[in-house]
Design a protein around this motif. Sequence first.
Motif, PDB file in Angstrom:
ATOM      1  N   GLY A 115       0.889  -1.306   0.085  1.00  0.00           N
ATOM      2  CA  GLY A 115       0.098   0.068  -0.114  1.00  0.00           C
ATOM      3  C   GLY A 115       0.987   1.065   0.001  1.00  0.00           C
ATOM      4  O   GLY A 115       1.935   1.590  -0.656  1.00  0.00           O
ATOM      5  N   ASP A 116       0.502   2.413   1.007  1.00  0.00           N
ATOM      6  CA  ASP A 116       1.400   3.308   1.087  1.00  0.00           C
ATOM      7  C   ASP A 116       2.411   3.225   2.490  1.00  0.00           C
ATOM      8  O   ASP A 116       2.780   4.149   2.805  1.00  0.00           O
ATOM      9  N   LYS A 117       2.676   1.976   2.821  1.00  0.00           N
ATOM     10  CA  LYS A 117       3.253   1.856   4.178  1.00  0.00           C
ATOM     11  C   LYS A 117       4.605   1.058   3.892  1.00  0.00           C
ATOM     12  O   LYS A 117       4.844   0.136   2.914  1.00  0.00           O
ATOM     13  N   THR A 118       5.939   1.748   4.555  1.00  0.00           N
ATOM     14  CA  THR A 118       6.997   0.937   4.327  1.00  0.00           C
ATOM     15  C   THR A 118       7.447   0.063   5.570  1.00  0.00           C
ATOM     16  O   THR A 118       7.454   0.653   6.549  1.00  0.00           O
ATOM     17  N   PHE A 119       7.940  -0.953   5.534  1.00  0.00           N
ATOM     18  CA  PHE A 119       8.410  -1.952   6.405  1.00  0.00           C
ATOM     19  C   PHE A 119       9.697  -2.361   6.607  1.00  0.00           C
ATOM     20  O   PHE A 119      10.265  -2.574   5.421  1.00  0.00           O
ATOM     21  N   TYR A 120      10.511  -2.111   7.710  1.00  0.00           N
ATOM     22  CA  TYR A 120      11.911  -2.839   7.798  1.00  0.00           C
ATOM     23  C   TYR A 120      11.574  -4.047   8.738  1.00  0.00           C
ATOM     24  O   TYR A 120      11.112  -3.974   9.792  1.00  0.00           O
ATOM     25  N   TYR A 202       6.970   1.209   9.704  1.00  0.00           N
ATOM     26  CA  TYR A 202       7.231  -0.010  10.786  1.00  0.00           C
ATOM     27  C   TYR A 202       8.413  -0.746  10.533  1.00  0.00           C
ATOM     28  O   TYR A 202       8.904  -0.915   9.718  1.00  0.00           O
ATOM     29  N   PHE A 203       9.006  -0.624  12.052  1.00  0.00           N
ATOM     30  CA  PHE A 203      10.071  -1.726  12.246  1.00  0.00           C
ATOM     31  C   PHE A 203       9.592  -2.861  12.927  1.00  0.00           C
ATOM     32  O   PHE A 203       8.741  -2.606  14.099  1.00  0.00           O
ATOM     33  N   ILE A 204       9.621  -3.925  12.238  1.00  0.00           N
ATOM     34  CA  ILE A 204       9.079  -5.184  12.928  1.00  0.00           C
ATOM     35  C   ILE A 204      10.238  -6.278  13.168  1.00  0.00           C
ATOM     36  O   ILE A 204      11.084  -6.544  12.284  1.00  0.00           O
ATOM     37  N   PHE A 205      10.442  -6.622  14.360  1.00  0.00           N
ATOM     38  CA  PHE A 205      11.562  -7.348  14.873  1.00  0.00           C
ATOM     39  C   PHE A 205      10.751  -8.605  15.639  1.00  0.00           C
ATOM     40  O   PHE A 205       9.840  -8.689  16.031  1.00  0.00           O
ATOM     41  N   GLY A 206      11.766  -9.669  15.958  1.00  0.00           N
ATOM     42  CA  GLY A 206      11.420 -10.613  16.652  1.00  0.00           C
ATOM     43  C   GLY A 206      12.678 -10.485  17.510  1.00  0.00           C
ATOM     44  O   GLY A 206      13.039  -9.650  18.088  1.00  0.00           O
ATOM     45  N   HIS A 207      13.487 -11.851  18.349  1.00  0.00           N
ATOM     46  CA  HIS A 207      14.427 -11.956  18.861  1.00  0.00           C
ATOM     47  C   HIS A 207      14.332 -11.559  20.396  1.00  0.00           C
ATOM     48  O   HIS A 207      14.829 -11.970  21.321  1.00  0.00           O
ATOM     49  N   ARG A 208      13.602 -10.385  20.393  1.00  0.00           N
ATOM     50  CA  ARG A 208      13.541  -9.702  21.865  1.00  0.00           C
ATOM     51  C   ARG A 208      12.633 -10.497  22.839  1.00  0.00           C
ATOM     52  O   ARG A 208      12.924 -10.485  24.195  1.00  0.00           O
ATOM     53  N   PRO A 217       9.808   8.626  16.527  1.00  0.00           N
ATOM     54  CA  PRO A 217       9.699   9.816  15.637  1.00  0.00           C
ATOM     55  C   PRO A 217       9.113   9.553  14.478  1.00  0.00           C
ATOM     56  O   PRO A 217       9.239   8.527  13.693  1.00  0.00           O
ATOM     57  N   LYS A 218       8.933  10.668  13.656  1.00  0.00           N
ATOM     58  CA  LYS A 218       8.476  10.724  12.409  1.00  0.00           C
ATOM     59  C   LYS A 218       7.125   9.833  12.113  1.00  0.00           C
ATOM     60  O   LYS A 218       6.880   9.534  11.100  1.00  0.00           O
ATOM     61  N   GLY A 219       6.267   9.798  13.113  1.00  0.00           N
ATOM     62  CA  GLY A 219       5.127   8.809  12.874  1.00  0.00           C
ATOM     63  C   GLY A 219       5.494   7.188  12.662  1.00  0.00           C
ATOM     64  O   GLY A 219       4.338   6.677  12.216  1.00  0.00           O
ATOM     65  N   SER A 220       6.632   7.020  13.081  1.00  0.00           N
ATOM     66  CA  SER A 220       7.196   5.501  12.661  1.00  0.00           C
ATOM     67  C   SER A 220       6.699   4.625  14.233  1.00  0.00           C
ATOM     68  O   SER A 220       6.297   5.228  15.076  1.00  0.00           O
ATOM     69  N   ARG A 221       6.446   3.346  13.932  1.00  0.00           N
ATOM     70  CA  ARG A 221       6.246   2.417  14.988  1.00  0.00           C
ATOM     71  C   ARG A 221       7.379   1.318  14.925  1.00  0.00           C
ATOM     72  O   ARG A 221       7.843   0.930  14.021  1.00  0.00           O
ATOM     73  N   GLY A 239      -3.904  -3.756   5.244  1.00  0.00           N
ATOM     74  CA  GLY A 239      -3.729  -2.595   3.996  1.00  0.00           C
ATOM     75  C   GLY A 239      -3.640  -1.248   4.570  1.00  0.00           C
ATOM     76  O   GLY A 239      -3.167  -0.261   3.754  1.00  0.00           O
ATOM     77  N   GLU A 240      -4.141  -0.991   5.886  1.00  0.00           N
ATOM     78  CA  GLU A 240      -4.059   0.314   6.371  1.00  0.00           C
ATOM     79  C   GLU A 240      -3.410   0.560   7.673  1.00  0.00           C
ATOM     80  O   GLU A 240      -2.665   1.361   7.902  1.00  0.00           O
ATOM     81  N   ASN A 241      -3.574  -0.404   8.402  1.00  0.00           N
ATOM     82  CA  ASN A 241      -3.206  -0.450  10.002  1.00  0.00           C
ATOM     83  C   ASN A 241      -2.526  -1.661  10.267  1.00  0.00           C
ATOM     84  O   ASN A 241      -2.806  -2.895  10.011  1.00  0.00           O
ATOM     85  N   LEU A 242      -1.611  -1.644  11.093  1.00  0.00           N
ATOM     86  CA  LEU A 242      -0.799  -2.670  11.772  1.00  0.00           C
ATOM     87  C   LEU A 242      -1.370  -3.041  13.201  1.00  0.00           C
ATOM     88  O   LEU A 242      -1.242  -2.064  13.963  1.00  0.00           O
ATOM     89  N   GLU A 243      -1.506  -4.323  13.537  1.00  0.00           N
ATOM     90  CA  GLU A 243      -2.291  -4.430  14.975  1.00  0.00           C
ATOM     91  C   GLU A 243      -1.352  -5.618  15.592  1.00  0.00           C
ATOM     92  O   GLU A 243      -1.363  -6.881  14.898  1.00  0.00           O
ATOM     93  N   LEU A 244      -1.036  -5.330  16.823  1.00  0.00           N
ATOM     94  CA  LEU A 244      -0.326  -6.651  17.524  1.00  0.00           C
ATOM     95  C   LEU A 244      -1.260  -7.194  18.194  1.00  0.00           C
ATOM     96  O   LEU A 244      -2.031  -6.810  19.217  1.00  0.00           O
ATOM     97  N   LYS A 245      -1.489  -8.620  18.260  1.00  0.00           N
ATOM     98  CA  LYS A 245      -2.557  -9.335  18.687  1.00  0.00           C
ATOM     99  C   LYS A 245      -2.018 -10.711  19.354  1.00  0.00           C
ATOM    100  O   LYS A 245      -0.696 -11.161  19.101  1.00  0.00           O
TER     101      LYS A 245
END
Length: 249
Positions: A115-120, A202-208, A217-221, A239-245
Amino acid sequence: MAVRDKIYFASDFHLGAHPRSTTRERELRIVSWLNHIKGDAAELYLMGDVFDFWFEYATVVPKGYIRFLGKLAELADLGIKITLFKGNHDMWMFGYLKSEIGASIVDNELIIERGDKTFYLHHGDGLGPGDNTYKILKKIFRSRFCQWLFARLHPNLGIGIAQRWSAHSRIASGGKETFQGENNEWLVAYAKELLQQHRFDYFIFGHRHLPIDLPLPKGSRYVNLGEWINYNTYAVFDGENLELKTWHT
């Protein structure tokens, strides 16, 4: 006909972790979750340490996990794109899962746009400040020469050594991680450093091993996916929102 438009992220199943007697119940829990998402999933990202140990010999892989692997094959046959990240426990994934189920294997980071979102995306091991001993070990363990040497061991010996090693890992203790505060979370520090160069939504990781959803900052999560021994957590993007469940069987 079901609309497949969601992207799912999960990490740190640690199948085979000590005590191994707990693996079957956890495997069934994961399979029930995969059954739940197969109706609307377009993509599935499993972001490292899916297995507590994994090494692919030329003709041998660790036994077990057939319900989980069979379910992944079913999802792949339905057209769901599956991406597996190498974690610090299962960095020795080579071509087996790619050839069997068509999974993409990611060595380190992956940047995607949906969509219009970028994920690391990254498992999270070896990033940020500190942990210098592991960073050295990671280079050794990922060395082609060292992998070749390990492959010379008989699987009974090689896998046995690795399982004894993993029995002393932090996940084997069964304890829960605690949040160290934003300024002391090394993956948060790493994400903030990257943000100075490039913005990601979005920055999405495991490991922790701790589910965290933190504004940056900059509206990132920053989102950490947690693990499936204590938390059973995952993330879904619609497609619009990311939710941790949390998955409840």
